[in-house]
Design an enzyme around this catalytic site. Structure first.
Site, short mmCIF file in Angstrom:
data_model
loop_
_atom_site.label_atom_id
_atom_site.label_comp_id
_atom_site.label_asym_id
_atom_site.label_seq_id
_atom_site.Cartn_x
_atom_site.Cartn_y
_atom_site.Cartn_z
N LYS A 17 1.01 -1.17 0.02
CA LYS A 17 -0.05 -0.10 -0.07
C LYS A 17 0.81 1.34 -0.07
O LYS A 17 0.68 2.03 0.78
CB LYS A 17 -1.02 -0.16 1.20
CG LYS A 17 -1.92 -1.15 1.29
CD LYS A 17 -2.86 -0.95 2.19
CE LYS A 17 -4.17 -1.92 2.17
NZ LYS A 17 -4.94 -1.82 3.22
N LYS A 46 -14.30 3.72 -5.50
CA LYS A 46 -13.77 4.53 -4.26
C LYS A 46 -12.22 4.39 -4.37
O LYS A 46 -11.83 3.23 -4.11
CB LYS A 46 -14.60 4.50 -3.13
CG LYS A 46 -14.37 3.06 -2.33
CD LYS A 46 -15.02 3.16 -1.10
CE LYS A 46 -14.87 1.73 -0.23
NZ LYS A 46 -13.59 1.77 0.28
N LYS A 75 -15.11 -2.21 2.85
CA LYS A 75 -13.89 -2.40 2.00
C LYS A 75 -12.87 -1.42 2.61
O LYS A 75 -12.86 -0.16 3.31
CB LYS A 75 -14.14 -1.91 0.42
CG LYS A 75 -15.13 -2.88 -0.09
CD LYS A 75 -14.46 -4.23 -0.09
CE LYS A 75 -15.45 -5.25 -1.19
NZ LYS A 75 -16.33 -5.70 -0.13
N ASP A 76 -11.44 -1.65 2.24
CA ASP A 76 -10.45 -0.77 2.81
C ASP A 76 -10.37 0.84 2.26
O ASP A 76 -10.76 1.03 1.25
CB ASP A 76 -9.18 -1.55 2.43
CG ASP A 76 -8.75 -2.65 2.89
OD1 ASP A 76 -8.07 -2.93 3.85
OD2 ASP A 76 -9.19 -3.87 2.31
N LYS A 77 -10.00 1.57 3.08
CA LYS A 77 -9.99 2.94 2.73
C LYS A 77 -8.63 3.18 1.99
O LYS A 77 -8.76 3.81 1.02
CB LYS A 77 -9.98 3.73 3.88
CG LYS A 77 -9.76 5.14 3.52
CD LYS A 77 -9.58 6.03 4.92
CE LYS A 77 -9.48 7.54 4.65
NZ LYS A 77 -9.72 8.37 5.91
#
Length: 342
Positions: A17, A46, A75-77
């Protein structure tokens, strides 16, 4: 809690990430919107947005109550994720949205029902591990083992909150401490506590080498199903587990449900006994015990090497996991990161 590895531990170091595009997720739905109805289903991509923040924005923009907005999963930010939302708009036309930065509409379709939690069955991931340092041959051998055998179905650290704060506060509450002030926190804390207890039992099975093998008295779950049955009722259960047709399970404690027996029950009780006061608290809150598979198959696993700047390697992985599984548990079997080292 340091969770034991099933395949020997990471064989390399990498950065995860580094940017949102390094972690991509697409929801796999098994429901197709019908094209008519009171609910407007929106497939949204998003970037750097929380799922709940998008739901709140949709409610405000469409001038509906937050409870009129549905979604299937969180869901992951810090990622690029594609997922579905629904808006209850009885007798209303589709709103004209002025989409904010980081939110993009993929498609909008009407349907007769609200999108509820747990509707999707799987997620597809594309993950890039940058600044890779390690033995690429060893890494590919580890990937082959993961593809063939799966991994322990641990809950990822994001389940427990920053610094495991939700777990700590949940355990304190259930043993006589301060209760959550907000209703939403109740389910978050309960989930963190139960997930940790599951992880503890699974970790012991990994240490004993039986996370992917049958124990006498096991409760098994067929692949792709939520049903359960006793291993003792199927003479072929051991062979079926080896073939990954069914999986062993471990408890997420609460009010007693379908219980294991024999050596499996003894292992679970040995690990859970020190947390009996916490489990009693779960029962007082009326939480039902459920069971979760101890093995996580990694479907359609593919990998490739990309060239980064200055000749550095980047590992790109593509795979599919069932809903409720954590991609971070897969990455932990492969590489260490600056965060995990710290």
């Amino acid at each position: 809690m340091n969770l034991p590895f099933a395949h020997g531990g990471p064989v390399a170091q990498a950065q995860l990430k580094a940017c949102p595009q390094d972690f991509q997720v697409v929801e796999c739905m098994h429901v197709t919107p019908e094209g008519e109805g009171e609910h407007l289903w929106l497939e949204i991509e998003k970037t750097s947005w929380n799922t709940e923040d998008v739901a709140m924005w949709l409610a405000k923009s469409a001038r509906v109550h937050r409870l009129s907005v549905g979604y299937s999963g969180l869901k992951d930010k810090h990622a690029v994720t594609r997922q579905w939302f629904s808006l209850h708009l009885p007798g209303k036309a589709d709103p004209n949205f002025d989409w904010p930065e980081g939110v993009r509409l993929v498609q909008a379709v009407r349907h007769r029902r609200k999108l509820n939690r747990g509707t999707h069955r799987a997620n597809r991931f594309v993950i890039r591990a940058t600044e890779f340092q390690g033995d690429t041959v060893a890494l590919e051998s580890r990937l082959a083992a993961v593809a063939a055998q799966g991994i322990p179905n641990y809950f990822g650290e994001q389940r427990f909150g920053r610094g495991a704060g939700n777990l700590v506060r949940g355990r304190e509450w259930l043993t006589g401490g301060e209760a959550p002030r907000k209703k939403a926190l109740r389910s978050i804390w309960l989930s963190a506590v139960r997930s940790d207890l599951f992880n503890q039992v699974l970790a012991e099975r990994v240490r004993r080498g039986v996370w992917n093998r049958v124990l006498e008295g096991d409760i098994l779950q067929p692949e792709g199903s939520r049903g359960l049955f006793s291993a003792d009722d199927d003479a072929e259960s051991a062979a079926r587990v080896i073939r990954a047709e069914v999986h062993p399970t471990a408890p997420m404690p609460g009010v007693a449900g379908m219980a294991s027996s024999g050596p499996c029950w003894q292992l679970e009780q040995q690990i859970l006994a020190p947390s009996q006061a916490v489990i009693d608290g779960l029962c007082r809150e009326g939480v039902d015990e459920i069971r979760r598979a101890t093995r996580l198959p990694v479907q359609d696993l593919q990998w490739s090497w990309l060239q980064e700047r200055e000749g550095e390697h980047c590992l790109e992985l593509a795979f599919k996991l069932p809903a409720g599984a954590f991609a971070t548990t897969l990455m932990a079997e492969l590489v260490t990161t600056p965060e995990s080292s710290a």
